[in-house]
Scaffold this motif. Sequence first.
Motif, PDB file in Angstrom:
ATOM      1  N   UNK A  22       0.899  -1.114   0.267  1.00 57.54           N
ATOM      2  CA  UNK A  22      -0.326  -0.048   0.085  1.00 57.54           C
ATOM      3  C   UNK A  22       1.040   1.535  -0.325  1.00 57.54           C
ATOM      4  N   UNK A  23       0.430   2.390  -0.707  1.00 59.14           N
ATOM      5  CA  UNK A  23       1.097   3.361   0.035  1.00 59.14           C
ATOM      6  C   UNK A  23       1.686   3.919   1.180  1.00 59.14           C
ATOM      7  N   UNK A  24       1.146   3.620   1.569  1.00 59.09           N
ATOM      8  CA  UNK A  24       1.590   4.605   3.221  1.00 59.09           C
ATOM      9  C   UNK A  24       2.298   3.506   4.069  1.00 59.09           C
ATOM     10  N   UNK A  25       1.751   1.657   3.521  1.00 59.70           N
ATOM     11  CA  UNK A  25       3.116   0.731   3.915  1.00 59.70           C
ATOM     12  C   UNK A  25       5.160   1.263   3.067  1.00 59.70           C
ATOM     13  N   UNK A  26       4.492   1.773   2.075  1.00 57.81           N
ATOM     14  CA  UNK A  26       5.565   2.535   1.021  1.00 57.81           C
ATOM     15  C   UNK A  26       5.984   3.358   1.553  1.00 57.81           C
ATOM     16  N   UNK A  27       5.347   4.339   2.139  1.00 57.80           N
ATOM     17  CA  UNK A  27       5.726   5.682   2.180  1.00 57.80           C
ATOM     18  C   UNK A  27       6.920   5.243   3.619  1.00 57.80           C
ATOM     19  N   UNK A  28       6.032   4.645   5.070  1.00 55.46           N
ATOM     20  CA  UNK A  28       6.996   4.246   6.396  1.00 55.46           C
ATOM     21  C   UNK A  28       8.183   3.545   5.905  1.00 55.46           C
ATOM     22  N   UNK A  29       8.165   2.342   5.391  1.00 52.77           N
ATOM     23  CA  UNK A  29       9.802   1.746   5.109  1.00 52.77           C
ATOM     24  C   UNK A  29      10.842   2.608   3.960  1.00 52.77           C
TER      25      UNK A  29
ATOM     26  N   UNK B  16       2.860   9.178   3.285  1.00 49.63           N
ATOM     27  CA  UNK B  16       2.493   8.931   1.869  1.00 49.63           C
ATOM     28  C   UNK B  16       1.754   9.657   0.478  1.00 49.63           C
ATOM     29  N   UNK B  17       1.639  10.528   1.337  1.00 50.17           N
ATOM     30  CA  UNK B  17       1.440  12.099   0.720  1.00 50.17           C
ATOM     31  C   UNK B  17       2.585  12.336  -0.262  1.00 50.17           C
TER      32      UNK B  17
ATOM     33  N   UNK C 177       4.932   8.987  -8.639  1.00 48.64           N
ATOM     34  CA  UNK C 177       3.892   8.283  -8.997  1.00 48.64           C
ATOM     35  C   UNK C 177       2.457   8.455  -9.105  1.00 48.64           C
ATOM     36  N   UNK C 178       1.272   8.870  -9.770  1.00 49.76           N
ATOM     37  CA  UNK C 178      -0.176   9.593  -9.483  1.00 49.76           C
ATOM     38  C   UNK C 178      -0.988   9.021  -8.689  1.00 49.76           C
TER      39      UNK C 178
ATOM     40  N   UNK D 249       2.375   2.647  -9.703  1.00 54.25           N
ATOM     41  CA  UNK D 249       3.314   2.547  -9.617  1.00 54.25           C
ATOM     42  C   UNK D 249       3.664   1.034  -9.585  1.00 54.25           C
ATOM     43  N   UNK D 250       2.690   0.393  -9.835  1.00 53.37           N
ATOM     44  CA  UNK D 250       2.268  -1.235 -10.317  1.00 53.37           C
ATOM     45  C   UNK D 250       3.193  -1.427 -11.816  1.00 53.37           C
ATOM     46  N   UNK D 251       2.492  -0.578 -12.378  1.00 55.05           N
ATOM     47  CA  UNK D 251       2.659  -0.142 -13.850  1.00 55.05           C
ATOM     48  C   UNK D 251       4.159   0.017 -14.209  1.00 55.05           C
ATOM     49  N   UNK D 252       4.832   1.183 -13.033  1.00 54.88           N
ATOM     50  CA  UNK D 252       6.289   1.089 -13.057  1.00 54.88           C
ATOM     51  C   UNK D 252       7.831  -0.443 -12.848  1.00 54.88           C
TER      52      UNK D 252
END
Length: 222
Positions: A33-40, A45-46, A52-53, A58-61
Amino acid sequence: MSPSDAARAPLDRQRVLRSAMALAGETGIESLSMRKLGQALGIEAMSLYHHVANKVDLLDGMVDLVFAEVDLPPAGVDWRTAMRRRAVSLHDALSRHRWAIGLMDSRTAPGSATLTHHDAVIGCLRQAGFSVALTAHAFSAIDSYVYGFALQERALPFETAEQTADVAEAMLARFPPGAYPHLVELATAHVLQPGYDYGDEFELGLDLVLDGLERAAEREGR
């Protein structure tokens, strides 16, 4: 990219995508998730939305970066050698990024590496004399085999030879004597032999697919 490397690297689209790939590899694509990715990444997350839009982007990339790791059909070799090398490279990439299985051809906004890859595969087959229709059949047959094998590998309840033997022996112990003789024969004469690795089945099956395509190309040529 390790967490320490990610922490030091400047934040850009590549870092976001690589970090998302690492996180998906650790915890699974379903939990990304964007939240977990931001934490990592140690950010809100914002902040990710500068690079990424949305999660679809994100998945496309992420998928595009996996395609970028796959060898393009090499020049100067026959189509069968080129397709074999490319299929082995694709299988290797899926082995490194198991989260990508099921996503590779699901994107509706593929990136440049994905499009370059597909165009090169099609071009290799067309230059070898495959008709447009047989090119489509060949591309589908090869990739169906590669993705299907990778999916089956991911689903197996074992990874090492020791784990394979343990699972097989436990299954055999549950069979009544004389039951399922062909299954027992395959397990004892093949799976339980020293050095058995299910992954070794991949290239044998790939060659069978290529054998069939070679015969189809010869028939079309006649």
